[in-house]
Design a protein around this motif. Structure first.
Motif, PDB file in Angstrom:
ATOM      1  N   GLN A 119      66.017  55.796  50.760  1.00  0.00           N
ATOM      2  CA  GLN A 119      66.791  56.891  50.162  1.00  0.00           C
ATOM      3  C   GLN A 119      65.849  57.948  49.564  1.00  0.00           C
ATOM      4  OE1 GLN A 119      69.716  55.458  47.348  1.00  0.00           O
ATOM      5  NE2 GLN A 119      69.646  57.332  46.132  1.00  0.00           N
ATOM      6  N   HIS A 120      66.212  59.221  49.731  1.00  0.00           N
ATOM      7  CA  HIS A 120      65.389  60.301  49.189  1.00  0.00           C
ATOM      8  C   HIS A 120      65.419  60.289  47.664  1.00  0.00           C
ATOM      9  CE1 HIS A 120      64.160  62.565  52.761  1.00  0.00           C
ATOM     10  NE2 HIS A 120      65.310  62.195  53.293  1.00  0.00           N
ATOM     11  N   LEU A 121      64.258  60.470  47.053  1.00  0.00           N
ATOM     12  CA  LEU A 121      64.128  60.585  45.607  1.00  0.00           C
ATOM     13  C   LEU A 121      63.434  61.911  45.306  1.00  0.00           C
ATOM     14  CD1 LEU A 121      62.800  56.966  44.870  1.00  0.00           C
ATOM     15  CD2 LEU A 121      65.162  57.771  44.641  1.00  0.00           C
ATOM     16  N   ASP A 122      63.773  62.502  44.174  1.00  0.00           N
ATOM     17  CA  ASP A 122      63.282  63.836  43.841  1.00  0.00           C
ATOM     18  C   ASP A 122      62.016  63.744  42.976  1.00  0.00           C
ATOM     19  OD1 ASP A 122      63.015  66.546  43.504  1.00  0.00           O
ATOM     20  OD2 ASP A 122      64.638  66.727  42.035  1.00  0.00           O
ATOM     21  N   ALA A 123      60.888  63.360  43.602  1.00  0.00           N
ATOM     22  CA  ALA A 123      59.602  63.236  42.894  1.00  0.00           C
ATOM     23  C   ALA A 123      59.795  62.449  41.592  1.00  0.00           C
ATOM     24  CB  ALA A 123      58.988  64.607  42.620  1.00  0.00           C
ATOM     25  N   PHE A 124      60.429  61.272  41.722  1.00  0.00           N
ATOM     26  CA  PHE A 124      60.690  60.410  40.564  1.00  0.00           C
ATOM     27  C   PHE A 124      59.374  59.869  40.004  1.00  0.00           C
ATOM     28  CE2 PHE A 124      61.320  56.015  39.013  1.00  0.00           C
ATOM     29  CZ  PHE A 124      62.147  56.279  37.936  1.00  0.00           C
ATOM     30  N   VAL A 125      59.164  60.057  38.703  1.00  0.00           N
ATOM     31  CA  VAL A 125      57.922  59.615  38.055  1.00  0.00           C
ATOM     32  C   VAL A 125      58.172  58.312  37.296  1.00  0.00           C
ATOM     33  CG1 VAL A 125      56.163  60.161  36.326  1.00  0.00           C
ATOM     34  CG2 VAL A 125      56.988  61.938  37.885  1.00  0.00           C
ATOM     35  N   GLU A 126      57.312  57.350  37.554  1.00  0.00           N
ATOM     36  CA  GLU A 126      57.431  56.030  36.924  1.00  0.00           C
ATOM     37  C   GLU A 126      56.063  55.651  36.355  1.00  0.00           C
ATOM     38  OE1 GLU A 126      59.560  52.838  39.133  1.00  0.00           O
ATOM     39  OE2 GLU A 126      57.546  52.021  39.335  1.00  0.00           O
ATOM     40  N   VAL A 127      56.041  55.184  35.114  1.00  0.00           N
ATOM     41  CA  VAL A 127      54.789  54.771  34.486  1.00  0.00           C
ATOM     42  C   VAL A 127      54.795  53.261  34.303  1.00  0.00           C
ATOM     43  CG1 VAL A 127      53.280  55.030  32.468  1.00  0.00           C
ATOM     44  CG2 VAL A 127      54.652  56.969  33.254  1.00  0.00           C
ATOM     45  N   THR A 128      53.699  52.603  34.680  1.00  0.00           N
ATOM     46  CA  THR A 128      53.578  51.159  34.468  1.00  0.00           C
ATOM     47  C   THR A 128      52.291  50.874  33.706  1.00  0.00           C
ATOM     48  OG1 THR A 128      52.365  50.708  36.522  1.00  0.00           O
ATOM     49  CG2 THR A 128      54.766  50.708  36.660  1.00  0.00           C
ATOM     50  N   LEU A 129      52.288  49.785  32.961  1.00  0.00           N
ATOM     51  CA  LEU A 129      51.093  49.348  32.249  1.00  0.00           C
ATOM     52  C   LEU A 129      50.183  48.592  33.204  1.00  0.00           C
ATOM     53  CD1 LEU A 129      52.655  47.889  28.966  1.00  0.00           C
ATOM     54  CD2 LEU A 129      51.720  50.185  29.314  1.00  0.00           C
ATOM     55  N   LYS A 130      48.879  48.824  33.126  1.00  0.00           N
ATOM     56  CA  LYS A 130      47.934  48.024  33.910  1.00  0.00           C
ATOM     57  C   LYS A 130      47.784  46.685  33.181  1.00  0.00           C
ATOM     58  CE  LYS A 130      44.540  49.899  36.216  1.00  0.00           C
ATOM     59  NZ  LYS A 130      43.326  50.645  36.621  1.00  0.00           N
ATOM     60  N   ASP A 131      48.533  45.709  33.643  1.00  0.00           N
ATOM     61  CA  ASP A 131      48.570  44.398  32.990  1.00  0.00           C
ATOM     62  C   ASP A 131      48.893  43.361  34.063  1.00  0.00           C
ATOM     63  OD1 ASP A 131      49.063  42.103  31.521  1.00  0.00           O
ATOM     64  OD2 ASP A 131      50.297  43.091  30.002  1.00  0.00           O
ATOM     65  N   ASP A 132      47.838  42.835  34.701  1.00  0.00           N
ATOM     66  CA  ASP A 132      48.027  41.898  35.803  1.00  0.00           C
ATOM     67  C   ASP A 132      48.860  40.688  35.400  1.00  0.00           C
ATOM     68  OD1 ASP A 132      46.504  43.597  37.293  1.00  0.00           O
ATOM     69  OD2 ASP A 132      44.727  42.318  37.381  1.00  0.00           O
ATOM     70  N   GLY A 133      48.622  40.194  34.195  1.00  0.00           N
ATOM     71  CA  GLY A 133      49.311  38.976  33.738  1.00  0.00           C
ATOM     72  C   GLY A 133      50.810  39.151  33.616  1.00  0.00           C
ATOM     73  N   ARG A 134      51.240  40.383  33.391  1.00  0.00           N
ATOM     74  CA  ARG A 134      52.681  40.668  33.245  1.00  0.00           C
ATOM     75  C   ARG A 134      53.216  41.483  34.418  1.00  0.00           C
ATOM     76  NH1 ARG A 134      50.233  40.537  28.374  1.00  0.00           N
ATOM     77  NH2 ARG A 134      51.197  39.274  26.733  1.00  0.00           N
ATOM     78  N   GLN A 135      52.476  41.460  35.526  1.00  0.00           N
ATOM     79  CA  GLN A 135      52.908  42.120  36.762  1.00  0.00           C
ATOM     80  C   GLN A 135      53.116  43.630  36.588  1.00  0.00           C
ATOM     81  OE1 GLN A 135      53.300  40.238  39.849  1.00  0.00           O
ATOM     82  NE2 GLN A 135      52.113  38.898  38.528  1.00  0.00           N
ATOM     83  N   ASP A 136      52.245  44.275  35.834  1.00  0.00           N
ATOM     84  CA  ASP A 136      52.277  45.735  35.646  1.00  0.00           C
ATOM     85  C   ASP A 136      53.682  46.247  35.302  1.00  0.00           C
ATOM     86  OD1 ASP A 136      49.617  45.643  36.278  1.00  0.00           O
ATOM     87  OD2 ASP A 136      49.844  46.429  38.307  1.00  0.00           O
ATOM     88  N   PRO A 137      54.203  45.906  34.118  1.00  0.00           N
ATOM     89  CA  PRO A 137      55.589  46.276  33.800  1.00  0.00           C
ATOM     90  C   PRO A 137      55.790  47.779  33.639  1.00  0.00           C
ATOM     91  CG  PRO A 137      54.470  45.423  31.857  1.00  0.00           C
ATOM     92  CD  PRO A 137      53.552  45.193  33.012  1.00  0.00           C
TER      93      PRO A 137
END
Length: 228
Positions: A119-137
């Motif tokens: 599905q097309h998204l309009d340049a949706f911005v998502e931020v995740t934490l660099k945290d391997d142990g918590r699967q980059d939430p």
């Protein structure tokens, strides 16, 4: 040179002049031997991936420089697979910022109740934490501010830069009839004024791109764009 950090896809060295040297590796992120730009483990090694990733990174960073978009890039040595950059301060222990144009990958896994694949998204911005142990939430603007990682004003800058740079990459791919589905960036603060700039890389290993509905592997993407 002093080794400061050993990463999944590159190593970081401190130089005597205060700048840093990034050494690109042939390792790419993925799971069980399958490439995935959103994965937090090294999935496979692809010969030539380091040089190819740097070649594309240099190409895009120089376009951004021409457009006056701030980055940490100084110069690059393709033969040695190294890039010299300005020192940058991370946000907390590191953030990844994804710009999404199509519903695929982790976006689809999380929001599949509502989203259709592709599905097309309009340049949706998502931020995740660099945290391997918590699967980059994933983390929201409010949480970033409350936890002291990024102020709300800084978030506005981060989001605007993400969409601006994402659109530059999307436009360049479009010239080769290649469609960008999503791309992952990293940012940091540089200099006394703590300017927010793009850091790390812009390579096939950080994005999903398709041509005629077919996924393009990182090395093939770099060859298609730069024709080497």
């Amino acid at each position: 040179m002093q080794l400061k950090y050993t990463g999944k896809t590159k190593d970081v060295y401190a130089l005597e002049d205060g700048n840093y040297l990034l050494k690109f590796k042939d390792d790419v992120t993925g799971v069980d031997g399958v490439f995935d730009p959103g994965a937090n483990t090294v999935g496979l090694t692809m010969e030539g991936a380091g040089q190819a990733g740097l070649r594309l990174t240099k190409y895009f960073f120089e376009i951004l420089k021409e457009k006056g978009i701030p980055t940490h890039y100084i110069d690059a040595n393709i033969e040695e697979a190294t890039m010299t950059v300005k020192p940058a301060e991370m946000f907390g222990k590191g953030l990844e910022v994804i710009c999404r144009y199509r519903a695929v990958g982790s976006f689809l896994r999380r929001y599949g109740l509502y989203a259709q694949e592709g599905q097309h998204l309009d340049a949706f911005v998502e931020v995740t934490l660099k945290d391997d142990g918590r699967q980059d939430p994933p983390i929201s603007e409010d949480a970033l501010d409350m936890l002291g990682i990024l102020s709300k004003d800084e978030y506005k800058v981060l989001k605007a830069l993400t969409q601006q740079i994402g659109n530059v990459v999307k436009e360049e791919l479009g010239k080769k009839a290649i469609e960008l589905y999503d791309i992952k960036f990293e940012f940091g603060r540089v200099g006394k004024d703590k300017q927010i700039v793009l850091i790390d890389e812009i390579s096939g290993g950080n994005m999903r791109a398709y041509k005629d509905g077919e996924y393009i592997e990182p090395l093939e993407l770099e060859k298609a764009l730069l024709q080497f």
